[in-house]
Design a protein around this motif. Sequence first.
Motif, mmCIF file in Angstrom:
data_model
loop_
_atom_site.group_PDB
_atom_site.id
_atom_site.type_symbol
_atom_site.label_atom_id
_atom_site.label_comp_id
_atom_site.label_asym_id
_atom_site.label_seq_id
_atom_site.Cartn_x
_atom_site.Cartn_y
_atom_site.Cartn_z
ATOM 1 N N TYR A 269 0.837 -1.200 0.000
ATOM 2 C CA TYR A 269 0.000 0.000 0.000
ATOM 3 C C TYR A 269 0.874 1.255 0.000
ATOM 4 O O TYR A 269 1.876 1.331 0.727
ATOM 5 N N GLN A 270 0.475 2.238 -0.824
ATOM 6 C CA GLN A 270 1.180 3.510 -0.896
ATOM 7 C C GLN A 270 0.221 4.639 -0.585
ATOM 8 O O GLN A 270 -0.991 4.523 -0.794
ATOM 9 N N ALA A 271 0.753 5.738 -0.071
ATOM 10 C CA ALA A 271 -0.074 6.900 0.237
ATOM 11 C C ALA A 271 -0.847 7.334 -1.007
ATOM 12 O O ALA A 271 -0.277 7.460 -2.090
ATOM 13 N N GLY A 272 -2.143 7.551 -0.845
ATOM 14 C CA GLY A 272 -2.981 7.954 -1.949
ATOM 15 C C GLY A 272 -3.775 6.817 -2.565
ATOM 16 O O GLY A 272 -4.709 7.050 -3.335
ATOM 17 N N ASP A 273 -3.416 5.557 -2.264
ATOM 18 C CA ASP A 273 -4.181 4.420 -2.774
ATOM 19 C C ASP A 273 -5.584 4.409 -2.171
ATOM 20 O O ASP A 273 -5.794 4.832 -1.030
ATOM 21 N N ASP A 274 -6.538 3.907 -2.910
ATOM 22 C CA ASP A 274 -7.916 3.796 -2.437
ATOM 23 C C ASP A 274 -7.974 2.702 -1.370
ATOM 24 O O ASP A 274 -7.633 1.545 -1.629
ATOM 25 N N ASP B 278 -6.127 -5.361 0.110
ATOM 26 C CA ASP B 278 -6.280 -6.814 0.168
ATOM 27 C C ASP B 278 -6.035 -7.234 1.617
ATOM 28 O O ASP B 278 -4.900 -7.350 2.075
ATOM 29 N N TRP B 279 -7.112 -7.483 2.353
ATOM 30 C CA TRP B 279 -6.999 -7.742 3.789
ATOM 31 C C TRP B 279 -6.361 -9.091 4.085
ATOM 32 O O TRP B 279 -5.695 -9.267 5.114
ATOM 33 N N LEU C 279 -4.373 -4.065 -7.444
ATOM 34 C CA LEU C 279 -4.320 -3.224 -8.631
ATOM 35 C C LEU C 279 -5.160 -3.865 -9.733
ATOM 36 O O LEU C 279 -5.156 -5.082 -9.905
ATOM 37 N N PHE C 280 -5.862 -3.028 -10.454
ATOM 38 C CA PHE C 280 -6.709 -3.494 -11.550
ATOM 39 C C PHE C 280 -6.357 -2.715 -12.808
ATOM 40 O O PHE C 280 -5.842 -1.600 -12.753
#
Length: 313
Positions: free
Chosen positions: A60-65, A70-71, A84-85
Amino acid sequence: MHALPTQPGVRVNLAELIEMRHRVREVQLFSTPARRSPLIGLHHSKLRGRGVDFDQVRVYQAGDDVRTIDWRVTARTQEPHTKLFHEERERPIYLLVEQSQRLFFGSGLVFKSVLAAQAASLIGWAALGNNDRIGGLVFGDHEQHEIKPRRSKQSLLQLLNRLAQANQALHTELQPRRDDLGLALRRAREVLRPGSLVVLLCDERTLNDSSEQQLQLLARHTDLLLLPLSDPLDHALPAAGLLRFAEHGAELELDTYDDGLRQAYRALGEARRARWQRLAQKLSVPLLPLSTQGEMVEQLRNHLNVQQPRKQS
């Protein structure tokens, strides 16, 4: 099918429709990495009904939704990961092409029926080159021929063959059916999935209350591109004296020196044009009218140049 002798501008054959593939580069219908088409809004809409394919999982990166976290992976690694899609790269493009008795006429370069076939072929080859699934429905006075959208040259050739057959079968003795466009639009609503692109090529005079309602319903779940076809004589009568018309036993006589008659005829033509314009504006869809008076590719190119956004100074 035993093809009739080719009459340039009057009838079209399969070989001519296949040759149309060489003219795709002359008009930018779909976007390429180097050029954006003015119709890009049709082909890259905001995923309205279109699919997305899973690509990969990364940290995860800052700004990702946060909704794409993915828990499972996050719990296993004890570090936030996101999915990512990528957008589905192909879409069904469905050509609705009229080949009816009312199109078997032309006072310009070609008959309207030939203009419809040529434009449909060009768009079909452009779609195939853009890696889209191509199919459609050829509809006329008494028959409909459907080819389901597939991403294959064979599918397009089947559609073009049906189109050539319908074109070669046209003659002036056919009895037109009143609402063939409405039937074709209802069929499109039945078979097309949301997010498809429907390209309609039909006589300008075909639009009525029923077909307009069907187009509004179709536009709720699909993108539309409207290409109504006309001839100069659809919009203005020449001052040619007394003209007699006969069809299926009925006769009509017009005095084209009558200024009032010519003005009323011109008003009807303008009303038809205005109706298409209002419909396109209401549905927020592109309108690219084609006339037998001009060369087809040049007309499309002119329409798309007009639709290109102005550059900011």
